[in-house]
Motif scaffolding. Sequence first.
Motif: not given
Length: 219
Positions: A49, A68, A71, A73, A75, A179
Amino acid sequence: MAAFEQHMMRTYVQAGLVNTGLPVLVFRKAMVGYYHLQQEGAVKSRQSLLTIIDFSRASNQKRLWVIDLAKSRVVFHTLVAHGKNTGEQYAQTFSNREGSEMSSLGFYVTANTYQGKHGLSLKLRGLDPGYNTNAASRAVVVHGADYVSESFIRQHGRLGRSQGCPALPVGQSSAIINTIKSGTVIFANGPTEVAYESDWLSLDPALLAFARSTGLDNG
């Protein structure tokens, strides 16, 4: 170097960051620091992250991203406040000084959470000497605040301001804090006219960590 630049651009495009207002050069700086911090052992290599705050954007624009990297992407993409003495609509003046009530630029690693006057809050460890290393003693933390909202913007034309904390919308703050807590990287970028130099932006150590994470150091 070429592999790092390709990876950085691919992540930027795949995460859809081009459509969110995050400049690619700001993302690149954050990525360099993220890998450099890994190389120095300041963050775990499996931690994917990366949070970016771009204080060059107006406070009525969404200028915090939680990405992230594993991935590719986004978040979270949301509003974030700056300190009351940092500016009104735009963040212009930054400080590491006790009592300044200004925001601080640079790289941070998140620490533990606690329940404070703003509810769930997240302690930060500033890693840029001269820029943000007094974050803990200044109680610069991530927390939610009522003055960080679209309704406040509609009423005042800008967000409310903190005492230097990167304050978030109340409805999202707990989810974001949970997170990114416990050892993730935050990079706070400033306007181009504000001086900021950081050892964490040295490319060679970042490339070593990148090569190790992608297996390129195995030949």
